[in-house]
Design a protein around this motif. Structure first.
Motif, PDB file in Angstrom:
ATOM      1  N   HIS A 288      -5.460  -2.913   9.242  1.00 28.12           N
ATOM      2  CA  HIS A 288      -6.351  -2.248   8.295  1.00 28.12           C
ATOM      3  C   HIS A 288      -7.307  -3.294   7.743  1.00 28.12           C
ATOM      4  O   HIS A 288      -7.212  -4.463   8.087  1.00 28.12           O
ATOM      5  CB  HIS A 288      -5.576  -1.522   7.188  1.00 28.12           C
ATOM      6  CG  HIS A 288      -4.829  -2.418   6.247  1.00 28.12           C
ATOM      7  ND1 HIS A 288      -3.691  -3.086   6.599  1.00 28.12           N
ATOM      8  CD2 HIS A 288      -5.071  -2.758   4.964  1.00 28.12           C
ATOM      9  CE1 HIS A 288      -3.258  -3.789   5.575  1.00 28.12           C
ATOM     10  NE2 HIS A 288      -4.077  -3.618   4.556  1.00 28.12           N
TER      11      HIS A 288
ATOM     12  N   PHE B 277      -5.254  -2.399  -6.276  1.00 36.14           N
ATOM     13  CA  PHE B 277      -4.198  -2.640  -5.282  1.00 36.14           C
ATOM     14  C   PHE B 277      -2.914  -1.917  -5.697  1.00 36.14           C
ATOM     15  O   PHE B 277      -2.191  -1.403  -4.856  1.00 36.14           O
ATOM     16  CB  PHE B 277      -3.949  -4.150  -5.159  1.00 36.14           C
ATOM     17  CG  PHE B 277      -3.119  -4.538  -3.958  1.00 36.14           C
ATOM     18  CD1 PHE B 277      -3.376  -3.996  -2.706  1.00 36.14           C
ATOM     19  CD2 PHE B 277      -2.099  -5.462  -4.085  1.00 36.14           C
ATOM     20  CE1 PHE B 277      -2.620  -4.365  -1.599  1.00 36.14           C
ATOM     21  CE2 PHE B 277      -1.345  -5.843  -2.983  1.00 36.14           C
ATOM     22  CZ  PHE B 277      -1.605  -5.294  -1.746  1.00 36.14           C
TER      23      PHE B 277
ATOM     24  N   HIS C 127       0.716  -9.492   3.302  1.00 30.39           N
ATOM     25  CA  HIS C 127       0.943  -8.795   2.035  1.00 30.39           C
ATOM     26  C   HIS C 127       2.275  -9.170   1.408  1.00 30.39           C
ATOM     27  O   HIS C 127       2.650  -8.626   0.379  1.00 30.39           O
ATOM     28  CB  HIS C 127       0.905  -7.276   2.231  1.00 30.39           C
ATOM     29  CG  HIS C 127      -0.449  -6.750   2.630  1.00 30.39           C
ATOM     30  ND1 HIS C 127      -1.077  -7.095   3.790  1.00 30.39           N
ATOM     31  CD2 HIS C 127      -1.295  -5.904   1.996  1.00 30.39           C
ATOM     32  CE1 HIS C 127      -2.247  -6.483   3.866  1.00 30.39           C
ATOM     33  NE2 HIS C 127      -2.404  -5.759   2.777  1.00 30.39           N
TER      34      HIS C 127
ATOM     35  N   HIS D 227       0.837  -1.215   0.000  1.00 30.28           N
ATOM     36  CA  HIS D 227       0.000   0.000   0.000  1.00 30.28           C
ATOM     37  C   HIS D 227       0.869   1.262   0.000  1.00 30.28           C
ATOM     38  O   HIS D 227       0.433   2.309  -0.459  1.00 30.28           O
ATOM     39  CB  HIS D 227      -0.908   0.026   1.227  1.00 30.28           C
ATOM     40  CG  HIS D 227      -1.940  -1.049   1.239  1.00 30.28           C
ATOM     41  ND1 HIS D 227      -2.999  -1.078   0.368  1.00 30.28           N
ATOM     42  CD2 HIS D 227      -2.080  -2.145   2.025  1.00 30.28           C
ATOM     43  CE1 HIS D 227      -3.746  -2.138   0.631  1.00 30.28           C
ATOM     44  NE2 HIS D 227      -3.211  -2.804   1.624  1.00 30.28           N
TER      45      HIS D 227
ATOM     46  N   SER E 170      -8.123  -5.828   5.810  1.00 29.73           N
ATOM     47  CA  SER E 170      -7.539  -6.760   4.852  1.00 29.73           C
ATOM     48  C   SER E 170      -8.150  -8.163   4.949  1.00 29.73           C
ATOM     49  O   SER E 170      -8.053  -8.937   4.009  1.00 29.73           O
ATOM     50  CB  SER E 170      -6.022  -6.839   5.031  1.00 29.73           C
ATOM     51  OG  SER E 170      -5.706  -7.145   6.365  1.00 29.73           O
TER      52      SER E 170
ATOM     53  N   THR F  95      -9.215   0.098   3.605  1.00 29.69           N
ATOM     54  CA  THR F  95      -8.625  -1.065   2.951  1.00 29.69           C
ATOM     55  C   THR F  95      -7.183  -0.786   2.540  1.00 29.69           C
ATOM     56  O   THR F  95      -6.527  -1.627   1.954  1.00 29.69           O
ATOM     57  CB  THR F  95      -9.438  -1.491   1.699  1.00 29.69           C
ATOM     58  OG1 THR F  95      -9.617  -0.350   0.871  1.00 29.69           O
ATOM     59  CG2 THR F  95     -10.773  -2.080   2.083  1.00 29.69           C
TER      60      THR F  95
ATOM     61  N   HIS G  19      -8.075  -7.422  -1.280  1.00 26.73           N
ATOM     62  CA  HIS G  19      -7.361  -8.492  -0.552  1.00 26.73           C
ATOM     63  C   HIS G  19      -7.971  -9.878  -0.787  1.00 26.73           C
ATOM     64  O   HIS G  19      -8.102 -10.673   0.165  1.00 26.73           O
ATOM     65  CB  HIS G  19      -7.352  -8.188   0.948  1.00 26.73           C
ATOM     66  CG  HIS G  19      -6.725  -6.883   1.316  1.00 26.73           C
ATOM     67  ND1 HIS G  19      -7.435  -5.704   1.377  1.00 26.73           N
ATOM     68  CD2 HIS G  19      -5.449  -6.565   1.617  1.00 26.73           C
ATOM     69  CE1 HIS G  19      -6.619  -4.705   1.726  1.00 26.73           C
ATOM     70  NE2 HIS G  19      -5.409  -5.201   1.874  1.00 26.73           N
TER      71      HIS G  19
HETATM   72 ZN   LIG Z   1      -3.830  -4.318   2.626  1.00 28.00          ZN
END
Ligand SMILES: [Zn+2]
Length: 310
Positions: free
Chosen positions: A205, A95, A282, A70, A207, A227, A139
């Motif tokens: 967050h 994303f 991630h 992010h 996700s 998000t 996600h």
């Molecule tokens: Zn994320």
């Protein structure tokens, strides 16, 4: 914007790619001999794609392991790698927010494979915080059954670029989909150790929505009501989260590695919830480690969640 770009690339870029791909140099089952330059943006996505590509094509990773996608902005070296790639694999669903601008400025024309193409974003339930700044939730990969769609898109994308590899990509995809089904069954069995009323998630967050939907969890709240991990909460949102955790008797706050734990620690102090800091959500871990593949990453996270909530 991204869609228009991709369509244009598929219409105009693929015919020339196929021509060059048919121009002889691809040798089946010879990774080093295959000249196709395939780059996946995120490390977990590179691992999933490598499972489909198998020994036929090497899939390189753009982002170093451990980085927060992010917060990512490509370095000049990254831009050069993108420009030099023939195939660029992205998660999609907004994303990679930096991508359109990068491609427009850099002038490269890699063929894009959007792993999440065709999947529709979840709608948060009424008691979840809504994120006004983001179009949907990207996600998908935290639900392995949605990764089956990733694998199908990767199989189709690689086959279009390299039709001679079709049988290999099909067989590899089939095997990996079987592994994902096994993973899904394993997660179901693990999660069954947590009583349904205790399946409450507070994460850094937003996700874990798809994961929660699949495995019967409720998203009780998030430290960052977005998000994207790039946002930050107001004092009012923090106070509301503390209230929720107390009212619902939430046991733990789960943070992905690399996340700043300062706010979560404050919430934990106020509520007595425990902070679990080392989820890999991630990125996989580099050079082995406890989350060295997408499947290992999911198992690691589920083990931590079950341990904290059962
Ligand atoms: Zn994320």
């Amino acid at each position: 914007m991204q869609n228009r770009f991709r369509t244009a690339l598929f219409l105009f870029a693929i015919p020339s790619m196929i021509l060059s791909a048919c121009g002889a140099m691809i040798t089946p089952d010879n990774r080093s001999g295959n000249p196709l330059k395939v780059l996946a943006v995120e490390s977990f996505l590179a691992d999933i794609a490598q499972n489909v590509a198998g020994k036929r094509v090497k899939v390189d990773t753009l982002m170093p392991a451990g980085i927060d996608p992010h917060a990512y902005q490509p370095t000049p070296q990254d831009v050069a790698r993108i420009v030099n790639s023939q195939v660029l694999i992205i998660n999609g669903a907004h994303f990679e927010e930096w991508l359109d601008e990068t491609l427009q400025n850099a002038g490269g024309d890699p063929i894009l494979i959007e792993a999440s193409a065709g999947l529709s974003s979840r709608k948060p339930s009424a008691n979840e915080a809504l994120d006004p700044d983001h179009e949907g939730d990207p996600h998908f990969w935290l639900d392995p059954t949605k990764v089956i769609s990733y694998v199908e898109n990767l199989r189709e994308g690689l086959t279009k670029v390299d039709p001679e590899g079709a049988d290999i990509y099909t067989a590899n995809a089939e095997q990996y989909i079987a592994d994902l089904v096994e993973l899904d069954n394993w997660i179901m069995a693990q999660v069954s150790q947590i009583p349904p009323e205790k399946r409450l998630l507070v994460t850094n967050h937003e996700s874990f929505g798809y994961f929660a939907d699949r495995y019967g969890f409720k998203i009780a709240g998030t430290v960052i009501p977005s998000t994207s991990s790039e946002a930050s909460p107001s004092a009012q949102q923090m106070a509301a989260l503390i209230d929720t955790i107390r009212q619902m008797d939430v046991r733990a706050i789960f943070l992905e590695t690399g996340a700043n734990s300062k706010l979560a620690d404050q919430v934990a102090q106020e509520t007595g919830a425990k902070v679990v800091t080392n989820l890999y959500t991630h990125s996989i871990t580099a050079g082995g480690g406890e989350a060295s593949s997408y499947i290992e990453m999911m198992k690691h996270n589920v083990s931590l969640i079950v341990e904290a909530l059962k």
